[in-house]
Motif scaffolding. Sequence first.
Motif, mmCIF file in Angstrom:
data_model
loop_
_atom_site.group_PDB
_atom_site.id
_atom_site.type_symbol
_atom_site.label_atom_id
_atom_site.label_comp_id
_atom_site.label_asym_id
_atom_site.label_seq_id
_atom_site.Cartn_x
_atom_site.Cartn_y
_atom_site.Cartn_z
ATOM 1 N N MET A 1 0.841 -1.196 0.000
ATOM 2 C CA MET A 1 0.000 0.000 0.000
ATOM 3 C C MET A 1 0.880 1.252 0.000
ATOM 4 S SD MET A 1 -2.916 1.113 2.748
ATOM 5 C CE MET A 1 -1.739 1.084 4.096
ATOM 6 N N LYS A 2 0.545 2.199 -0.835
ATOM 7 C CA LYS A 2 1.324 3.429 -0.939
ATOM 8 C C LYS A 2 1.145 4.283 0.305
ATOM 9 C CE LYS A 2 1.711 7.605 -3.811
ATOM 10 N NZ LYS A 2 1.114 8.343 -4.938
ATOM 11 N N ILE A 3 2.264 4.741 0.861
ATOM 12 C CA ILE A 3 2.227 5.658 2.001
ATOM 13 C C ILE A 3 2.845 6.978 1.564
ATOM 14 C CG2 ILE A 3 3.068 6.127 4.332
ATOM 15 C CD1 ILE A 3 2.996 3.170 4.895
ATOM 16 N N ILE A 4 2.104 8.057 1.682
ATOM 17 C CA ILE A 4 2.594 9.381 1.310
ATOM 18 C C ILE A 4 3.201 10.024 2.547
ATOM 19 C CG2 ILE A 4 1.983 11.636 0.361
ATOM 20 C CD1 ILE A 4 -0.381 10.254 -1.028
ATOM 21 N N ALA A 5 4.476 10.356 2.449
ATOM 22 C CA ALA A 5 5.202 10.879 3.609
ATOM 23 C C ALA A 5 4.722 12.278 3.974
ATOM 24 C CB ALA A 5 6.699 10.908 3.316
ATOM 25 N N ARG A 6 4.679 12.539 5.272
ATOM 26 C CA ARG A 6 4.380 13.883 5.789
ATOM 27 C C ARG A 6 5.649 14.346 6.500
ATOM 28 N NH1 ARG A 6 -1.491 13.711 8.570
ATOM 29 N NH2 ARG A 6 -1.346 15.962 8.194
ATOM 30 N N HIS A 7 6.587 14.845 5.684
ATOM 31 C CA HIS A 7 7.957 15.068 6.141
ATOM 32 C C HIS A 7 8.054 16.098 7.262
ATOM 33 C CE1 HIS A 7 9.738 12.510 3.086
ATOM 34 N NE2 HIS A 7 9.017 13.117 2.157
ATOM 35 N N ASN A 8 7.152 17.079 7.284
ATOM 36 C CA ASN A 8 7.258 18.095 8.333
ATOM 37 C C ASN A 8 7.110 17.485 9.718
ATOM 38 O OD1 ASN A 8 4.565 17.598 7.524
ATOM 39 N ND2 ASN A 8 3.837 19.468 8.497
ATOM 40 N N ILE A 10 7.639 14.119 10.447
ATOM 41 C CA ILE A 10 8.757 13.192 10.655
ATOM 42 C C ILE A 10 10.011 13.954 11.070
ATOM 43 C CG2 ILE A 10 10.292 11.529 9.544
ATOM 44 C CD1 ILE A 10 7.543 10.422 10.112
ATOM 45 N N ASP A 11 10.304 15.048 10.376
ATOM 46 C CA ASP A 11 11.500 15.846 10.713
ATOM 47 C C ASP A 11 11.404 16.404 12.125
ATOM 48 O OD1 ASP A 11 12.399 15.309 8.177
ATOM 49 O OD2 ASP A 11 11.830 17.258 7.341
ATOM 50 N N HIS A 12 10.209 16.840 12.521
ATOM 51 C CA HIS A 12 10.010 17.380 13.865
ATOM 52 C C HIS A 12 10.248 16.303 14.919
ATOM 53 C CE1 HIS A 12 7.330 20.177 16.532
ATOM 54 N NE2 HIS A 12 8.535 20.015 17.017
ATOM 55 N N ILE A 13 9.720 15.109 14.681
ATOM 56 C CA ILE A 13 9.895 14.010 15.634
ATOM 57 C C ILE A 13 11.367 13.634 15.763
ATOM 58 C CG2 ILE A 13 9.386 11.566 16.063
ATOM 59 C CD1 ILE A 13 6.708 12.082 14.535
ATOM 60 N N GLY A 32 -3.905 10.314 10.654
ATOM 61 C CA GLY A 32 -2.650 9.798 10.101
ATOM 62 C C GLY A 32 -1.558 9.533 11.107
ATOM 63 N N LYS A 33 -1.870 9.483 12.398
ATOM 64 C CA LYS A 33 -0.827 9.235 13.400
ATOM 65 C C LYS A 33 -0.173 7.869 13.202
ATOM 66 C CE LYS A 33 -3.450 9.817 17.030
ATOM 67 N NZ LYS A 33 -4.752 10.022 16.316
ATOM 68 N N SER A 34 -0.977 6.848 12.891
ATOM 69 C CA SER A 34 -0.438 5.499 12.696
ATOM 70 C C SER A 34 0.500 5.449 11.502
ATOM 71 C CB SER A 34 -1.576 4.485 12.499
ATOM 72 O OG SER A 34 -2.407 4.437 13.635
ATOM 73 N N TYR A 35 0.142 6.153 10.433
ATOM 74 C CA TYR A 35 1.012 6.171 9.258
ATOM 75 C C TYR A 35 2.309 6.907 9.543
ATOM 76 C CZ TYR A 35 -2.557 4.144 6.257
ATOM 77 O OH TYR A 35 -3.457 3.275 5.676
ATOM 78 N N ILE A 36 2.240 7.941 10.356
ATOM 79 C CA ILE A 36 3.459 8.661 10.719
ATOM 80 C C ILE A 36 4.366 7.762 11.556
ATOM 81 C CG2 ILE A 36 4.317 10.563 12.156
ATOM 82 C CD1 ILE A 36 1.956 12.214 11.068
ATOM 83 N N ILE A 37 3.775 6.963 12.442
ATOM 84 C CA ILE A 37 4.562 5.992 13.209
ATOM 85 C C ILE A 37 5.252 5.012 12.258
ATOM 86 C CG2 ILE A 37 4.317 3.944 14.674
ATOM 87 C CD1 ILE A 37 4.353 6.175 16.480
ATOM 88 N N ARG A 38 4.520 4.538 11.261
ATOM 89 C CA ARG A 38 5.107 3.593 10.306
ATOM 90 C C ARG A 38 6.213 4.245 9.491
ATOM 91 N NH1 ARG A 38 -0.170 0.998 7.569
ATOM 92 N NH2 ARG A 38 1.394 0.100 6.155
ATOM 93 N N GLN A 39 6.036 5.506 9.133
ATOM 94 C CA GLN A 39 7.102 6.223 8.438
ATOM 95 C C GLN A 39 8.324 6.393 9.334
ATOM 96 O OE1 GLN A 39 5.495 9.898 6.702
ATOM 97 N NE2 GLN A 39 3.544 8.832 6.440
ATOM 98 N N LEU A 40 8.055 6.604 10.633
ATOM 99 C CA LEU A 40 9.152 6.737 11.589
ATOM 100 C C LEU A 40 9.929 5.432 11.696
ATOM 101 C CD1 LEU A 40 10.536 8.557 13.676
ATOM 102 C CD2 LEU A 40 8.880 7.753 15.360
ATOM 103 N N VAL A 41 9.221 4.296 11.699
ATOM 104 C CA VAL A 41 9.896 2.988 11.724
ATOM 105 C C VAL A 41 10.820 2.863 10.513
ATOM 106 C CG1 VAL A 41 9.539 0.495 11.490
ATOM 107 C CG2 VAL A 41 8.125 1.812 13.082
#
Length: 403
Positions: A1-8, A10-13, A32-41
Motif C-alpha cells: 500500500m502506498k504511504i505518502i510521507a508527511r515530512h514536516n 517526521i522531521d520534527h519528531i 494519520g498518526k499510525s502512518y506517521i509511526i510507520r514512516q518513523l519505523v
Amino acid sequence: MKIIARHNYIDHILKFIGKGMIIALTGQRRVGKSYIIRQLVDEIEAHHPDANIIYINKEKTKFADIRNAEDLSTYINNKLIDGGENYLLIDEVQDIDGFEVVLRSLNADEECNIVVTGSNAKMLSSELSTYLGGRYIEIHIQSLSYREFLTFHNLDDSDESLLKYLEYGGLPHLYRLGLDNDDMVWEYIQNIYNTIVLKDVIKREGLRNVTLFENLMSYVSDNIGQLVSATSLSKYLKSQRVELTPLSAINYLKSASNAYIINKVQRYDIHGKKLLETIDKYYFEDLGLRNLLAGKNRSADIEKVIENSVYLHLKNLGYKIYVGTLPCGEIDFVAQKNSSTIYLQVAYLISDKSTIDREFGNLLQIEDNYPKYVVSLNPMLKPQDYKGINHLTLRQFLTSDEL
C-alpha cells in the motif's frame, strides 16, 4: 500500500529522538498518526539498522492482551535488548490502563527511545502531565493541510481544488476513496465521527446522552466564528426543550475538545495584553467533520468554513491563536509564535467600501507595528494592500510557509 510521507512531522519528531524525552503524538482519530509511526519505523531502520524496534498498535487484535501497566511492562521487558538501541512505539496508548507508570520507569532508566500516540487530550492533561511533567514533548498531528491535500489527491492549486478542500476536509484516507463519489466520502466521514464519539467521548469521557452531544456539535458547527457563552448555550438548550445546566453543556464541549473534534479559542484583549475568561470561540479540527455536522447548511456557510480553514493553517504553522478584542470591535485572530505577533481578519469577498471599512478598519485601530492581514476568498479580484495592511487570497494564505 502506498504511504505518502508527511515530512514536516517526521522531521520534527526526529529532532527529539535520543534527547531523553518521551514524544507524544496527539490528534483526532484517523488524521494519520499510525502512518506517521510507520514512516518513523522506516526512518529508524534506514539510519539505524541495528535498532531494536518494539511496536504496539492497540487498534490491532494481536495486542488485545496488553490491557494494563503490568501487561505492558511484561511485554516490553521480553523485547528489550540490554545495552541495545531500543525504540518503543505505542499507537493509541490511552487504551492501556496505567501506561504512564511504565513509561516513567523506562524514561528514568533511559532504556529506550519512546514515541506514543493518543486520541484524547486527557492523556496529556492528566496521565502524562502528572507522571511525566517536563519529560515529554507533545507534537500535535492535524488532518491534511491544503498543500498536503493537493499532494495526496494529485491536484493542482486552483479555485476548484480549494473548494474541494473546503468541502471535504483533510482526512488522509480520502485519497484512497477518491473525491468523485460524494456518497462514499460522506459515509466514510460519518463513520469516522461515529468512531470518535464511541471511543473518545462515550467510552473515555463517560458521556451517556449522545443525542444531546450531537445537538451541541451541530450548534457549534453552525456558530463557527461566533462567541459561545453559558448564556448563548442556555438559550439554545431552551429552544431545544432540553433540561441541562449551561455548565454541563460547557463540559460536553470540553469532552469534544478532549477528543480533538473541536478546539476552543480564547479571547485576547489587544490593548490590555491579557487573556479574557468565560466567552470563547470554537473551531473544528477537520473541515469535513464540521460540514458533516452542519448538514444541509454546509454549502451556504462558506464564510464560516473559510474562517475555520484560516484557523487550521495558523495552527499548522505553529501559532498560538486567540480572538482579539478591541474597545470598538473584534479581530478574528491574534496569532503568536515565539516573540512575534500577527493580526488577521477573514472575509468571504472584499467587494465594496463598507466591507473594506469593516475588515481593514478594525485592524487600523491596532496601534502597534506587528504585521496585519486580511484574508478573503476573492477568486475574481486581484487583492490590493490597503494602508499598510496585507491582503491575501485564501489560496495564497493556505499555501504560505510563513507570514
